[in-house]
Design an enzyme around this catalytic site. Sequence first.
Site, short mmCIF file in Angstrom:
data_model
loop_
_atom_site.label_atom_id
_atom_site.label_comp_id
_atom_site.label_asym_id
_atom_site.label_seq_id
_atom_site.Cartn_x
_atom_site.Cartn_y
_atom_site.Cartn_z
N SER A 115 -4.84 86.41 -23.13
CA SER A 115 -6.00 86.62 -22.92
C SER A 115 -6.72 85.30 -23.43
O SER A 115 -7.87 85.13 -23.80
CB SER A 115 -6.94 87.50 -23.79
OG SER A 115 -6.30 88.89 -22.95
N GLU A 133 19.19 39.64 -62.11
CA GLU A 133 19.94 38.92 -61.10
C GLU A 133 19.43 37.47 -61.11
O GLU A 133 20.36 36.62 -60.52
CB GLU A 133 19.80 39.62 -59.95
CG GLU A 133 20.42 41.09 -59.78
CD GLU A 133 22.07 41.01 -59.86
OE1 GLU A 133 22.52 39.87 -59.67
OE2 GLU A 133 22.58 42.11 -59.87
#
Length: 728
Positions: A382, A122
């Site tokens: 518990s 490009e």
Amino acid sequence: MSEADEVSRHSGAARRAEPGISRFRVWSYGPSRNDGSGPRGVTRLLPAAAFTLILAIITFVAWVYSLGPLPLDESRQVSTTIVDRNGKLLRAYAMADGRWRLPVDAKANVDPIYLKLLLAYEDQRFYAHDGIDPLALGRAALQLSTRGHIVSGGSTITMQLARLMEPRRQRSLYAKLRQMVRAIEIERTLSKSDILDLYLALAPYGGNLEGIRAASIAYLGKEPKRLSLAEAALLVALPQSPETRRLDRYPDVALKARDRVLDRMVEEHVVGLEDAKLAKAVPVPKLRKPMPILAPHASDTALATVKDTPVIKLTLDANLQKVLEPLARDRAIALGANISVGIIVVDNESGDVLARVGSADYFDESRAGQVDMTRAIRSPGSTLKPFIYGLAFEDGFVHPDSLIDDRPVRFGSYAPENFDMTFQGTVPVKKALQLSLNVPAIVLLDRVGASRLASRLRQAGGNLILPKDEAPGLAMGLGGVGVTLQDLAQLYAGFARLGTTKPLREIIAAKDDREPLRLLDQVAAWQVGNVLLGTPPPENAAHNRIAFKTGTSYGYRDAWSVGFDGRMTIGVWVGRPDGAPVPGLIGRVAAAPILFDAFARTGKTLTPLPKPPKGTLVASNAKLPVPLKRFRPVGELVRTGGEQALHIQFPLNGSRIDVDRSGGTEAAAMPVKVAGGVLPMTVMVNGTALGEIDGRRQRLIDPPGPGFARLTVIDATGAADTVVIRIQ
């Protein structure tokens, strides 16, 4: 013929040869005063030319000015992304208009192979030009004239970025001129690396995909950090015609475009011929993959908490999150319909949340998948028992090897029972905790005080939720209170940290001002951790590797398991999000195996717990001081006459003691004086036994370091008195 006739004859011939010239035209062989070619004519034309040039420049400048500022703010808008502690993508959220545009850092996020191909294809002189490349424009024009079609464009990456920032449907000379002007502005405003990053974030890839990261994730299923040559060439080719080369619609067109990029790179000597052939043999993807959604609950919370931030960094570990989410999903499916699972992993030292699995499946509506069960308030069963024992160890009236009775007992109208409806008789305190016996826990809580337990847990970061207008009671020891899994994990990490907790952190911010919170004394915290390390593990699991506790809420609505080693704490919750009971849902059977599997999937070698702090009493029951050999509830203390109740006369509760250590240990000794009680009596400071009271009911002790200290004296019957003093 005379000279005059000769001139006349030639002049006539000239006029006949040029019929377009008026017959009235007079030829002149010398300069004319009126033809403008003389010095005076040139002088008259210069002002006009200068005026025209100035006017053109002013017009051009006015036009450039009319373009307004660069739309940088709009162009920098990206999808909000949630990343883990190492920068790995956990989840991204589409922009308001539905586009996927992820922020890009070319140096950190993009494979150099791709960048090499992109610039070669490009914009070969990207780092040399100032936005416009005249050589590229000339080359593009020459190729067009010689080959009859466009071979390479003349637009630079900066010009393409200008077009992406200000899209124009029509391609015209005006649009190209505008791009060139904007390209120069961009170059004057941004650095080359910023230009490249912005281009890589805006480049179109078809549909609602913008930028190389979004395209790579959607089409290749991975970040563009490591790409093959074929993948890099494909990602270079797609933006040239993004809609006609969409891989999910036109894969064949995309394939040809990729191959053209490879051919061009061979011509440019960027890629070898053999490498290009191998790359061409690779097929292109034909389906679009979904965007990753890891840690969806944590991501949603972060998005709602942090506003207007493109990248939110969490403390989570993506690799750990990735292996725990399938674990929760698979176990929930195996446990039955409508069951969900929550898992949280916490780093003990820092308090950072390393993984958070909020549900079995975020998208499963039948399991209420979008409800985060790590933050849901549930009954803990518990799981609060270890903190009861921790306070008992801290107060010094019980030791892990002390004996305690597990038999029927009643507190007014409340009569606790064990889960299996049986009683074990007299057992060591550590076994009572390891077997999660209910009666010993409630007996100890009665001695410690439910309000004190609730206050201490809140002080350490545990947000306990009680029914409206109800004070803490003994039932909280068996789950009669609300708590979240993340709070439990924070509290349990306090055992591994030897008594302090660190507020959990999940969103990484610039400032971290979290301070440690007090949970227990060091010795008591170590004793609890050491006891839990001996808890019988699930079937086929190794012993003495993970300290853990399970819990089951009333009615089989919640199953819990929280465990820790020296490095991390993991909490697991199992149940139905709607709170409906699940018969047979027990913490030890449903949650504990998930806990041990989660530790195995961390990929880390289990880290040993800290060594016992200095002064820790490690002894069998036979070698314990007489008052610690057996625990008796206050109501059962046996007295042989009219003895006075045990009472510490000095130091007084809440007093400040000034210690001068300059004269040595003997000079700094602190006296402890008591009244009443039954000899022998044991003095304990912060859970550590320091010796026995003598016949005069006093003893000199070496005071602890500066700060608060808890001093306890226990007599032969188990009666105790405690004061809290401050050493300075």
